[in-house]
Enzyme design. Sequence first.
Site, PDB file in Angstrom:
ATOM      1  CD  GLU A  81      -8.240   0.044   3.311  1.00 14.74           C
ATOM      2  OE1 GLU A  81      -7.033   0.446   2.871  1.00 14.74           O
ATOM      3  OE2 GLU A  81      -8.169  -1.181   3.675  1.00 14.74           O
ATOM      4  CG  ASP A  99      -6.056  -8.877   6.034  1.00 15.88           C
ATOM      5  OD1 ASP A  99      -6.984  -8.352   5.372  1.00 15.88           O
ATOM      6  OD2 ASP A  99      -5.514  -8.491   6.852  1.00 15.88           O
ATOM      7  CG  ASP A 139      -9.315  -7.299   7.913  1.00 13.06           C
ATOM      8  OD1 ASP A 139      -9.590  -8.035   6.888  1.00 13.06           O
ATOM      9  OD2 ASP A 139      -8.576  -6.171   7.751  1.00 13.06           O
ATOM     10  CG  MET A 144      -1.981   3.065  -2.510  1.00 12.28           C
ATOM     11  SD  MET A 144      -1.288   2.274  -0.972  1.00 12.28           S
ATOM     12  CE  MET A 144      -2.624   1.061  -0.751  1.00 12.28           C
ATOM     13  CG  ASP A 161       4.913  -1.091   5.067  1.00 15.20           C
ATOM     14  OD1 ASP A 161       4.652  -1.311   6.462  1.00 15.20           O
ATOM     15  OD2 ASP A 161       4.183  -1.121   4.383  1.00 15.20           O
ATOM     16  CG  HIS A 186     -12.125  -3.430   5.267  1.00 15.45           C
ATOM     17  ND1 HIS A 186     -11.170  -2.283   5.415  1.00 15.45           N
ATOM     18  CD2 HIS A 186     -11.082  -4.323   5.879  1.00 15.45           C
ATOM     19  CE1 HIS A 186     -10.145  -2.534   5.824  1.00 15.45           C
ATOM     20  NE2 HIS A 186      -9.996  -3.874   5.900  1.00 15.45           N
ATOM     21  CD  GLU A 197      -8.939  -5.038   3.477  1.00 13.53           C
ATOM     22  OE1 GLU A 197      -8.088  -4.275   3.213  1.00 13.53           O
ATOM     23  OE2 GLU A 197      -9.176  -6.039   4.134  1.00 13.53           O
TER      24      GLU A 197
HETATM   25  C1  GCO Z   1      -6.297  -3.305   7.595  1.00 11.75           C
HETATM   26  C2  GCO Z   1      -6.276  -2.441   6.310  1.00 11.75           C
HETATM   27  C3  GCO Z   1      -4.829  -2.091   6.012  1.00 11.75           C
HETATM   28  C4  GCO Z   1      -4.758  -1.097   5.050  1.00 11.75           C
HETATM   29  C5  GCO Z   1      -3.375  -0.595   4.807  1.00 11.75           C
HETATM   30  C6  GCO Z   1      -3.282   0.386   3.694  1.00 11.75           C
HETATM   31  O1  GCO Z   1      -7.459  -4.021   7.970  1.00 11.75           O
HETATM   32  O2  GCO Z   1      -5.494  -3.555   8.368  1.00 11.75           O
HETATM   33  O3  GCO Z   1      -6.913  -3.100   5.228  1.00 11.75           O
HETATM   34  O4  GCO Z   1      -4.023  -3.225   5.643  1.00 11.75           O
HETATM   35  O5  GCO Z   1      -5.332  -1.361   3.813  1.00 11.75           O
HETATM   36  O6  GCO Z   1      -2.873   0.080   6.191  1.00 11.75           O
HETATM   37  O7  GCO Z   1      -3.762   1.599   4.260  1.00 11.75           O
HETATM   38 MN    MN Z   2      -7.023  -2.835   3.066  1.00  9.50          MN
HETATM   39 MN    MN Z   3      -8.096  -4.900   5.887  1.00 14.29          MN
END
Ligand code: GCO
Ligand code: MN
Ligand code: MN
Length: 402
Positions: free
Chosen positions: A196, A272, A270, A103, A72, A235, A232
Amino acid sequence: MTTSQSPELAHQLASDQYAPKKEDKFSFGLWTVGNRGRDPFGDFVRPELSPLRSVQKLAELGAWGINLHDNDLVPFDASPTERDRIVADFKKALSDYGMVVPMATTNLFFHPIFKDGAFTSVDPAVRAFALQKTMRSIDLGAELGAATYVFWGGREGVDAEASKDPVTAIKRMRDALNFLCQYAIDNGYTMRFALEPKPNEPRSDTYFPTIGHMLAFIYTLDHPDMVGLNPEVAHEHMAGLNFVHGVAQALEAGKLFHIDLNDQKGPRFDQDFRFGSESIKAAFFLVKLLEEHGYAGPRHFDAHSYRTEDEQGVWDFALGCMRTYNMFKEKARHFNADAEIQAILQELNGGDQSYGGLLSGYSKETVQKLKETTFNVEQLALRGYRYERLDQLTVEVILGVR
Ligand code: GCO
Ligand code: MN
Ligand code: MN
């Protein structure tokens, strides 16, 4: 405050009780506000947002921290000199705007080399490259002061089940994490690792799909103390699970090292979404849990704005995540101060003390007493628990009519 802000926004930022403050510990990933809205069906809809602008705008909105994947900030093919220049500029922006990097993580999913995964790829050269890339990224995280290093399994999974032995895949993941824990220890880094889980996407099945799977795996590592979770919201909802209960289990085990807050419309891809935009009751209970059970880590939003938005929409999204969190925090206080709710809870949890002593752990005497006790089964079965009233009162608190 910039002149481009509307009077309403300026008011929200400065003068109401939900305005985000540094001590709220809100953080965003560079990849979240920097999300350009590309999806499998359509191209980018927003121009690139520089990391420096993200730092400046998030600071202005009241956020505390900014997280990143190595790429990034530093492009995949940057030379060491370019890398050092980019990192120096970023550090200057952090200090100019009073932001921290709580983080850091590695991008082990974007480049085509990772199309079959990273630590669990069938190709040993890919697995070795993933270790090299992660060590460099851990160094970057340490340089930026990150206390948590996240491992999201990205493409660690399968499409063709026949391609990999799942037991071998678990062992490969363990080998990689043991190696990297030792690397951090040998370098004197104090960061902790947070794993995660995600059930699927981009692979059709990902290894370690839920909080529970990941938690069990942690205790098989060489250094379980330095490894915890980064659950998350979206997820667990993708897997149809109760996120609040999953997080509670991680918290109770002392393993909630970090959290990815966002939202989701039920079990699908997902999404978000902005925190608290869809599953309002679940978000309320999540905030209540975090605030009341001593979670002291970052409140990190791993979400992005709708594809319909321009840059202003991105900042509306970011401010919305933080304000909604603070609103739920206030609602949790309200819930705790509501006399009728508290009376019901007290009555529910008070119980009938005449059975006291039978549930305070194992002893030979208790075994004997339990075997001899006569329970009034008919009467116990008749009890009404008042959960309808309790839940309605909860809804009324959340909707602001109490
Ligand atoms: C996704 C994940 C990512 C991770 C990120 C940090 O589903 O794409 O949630 O956003 O959280 O790569 O490790
Ligand atoms: Mn994530
Ligand atoms: Mn995610």
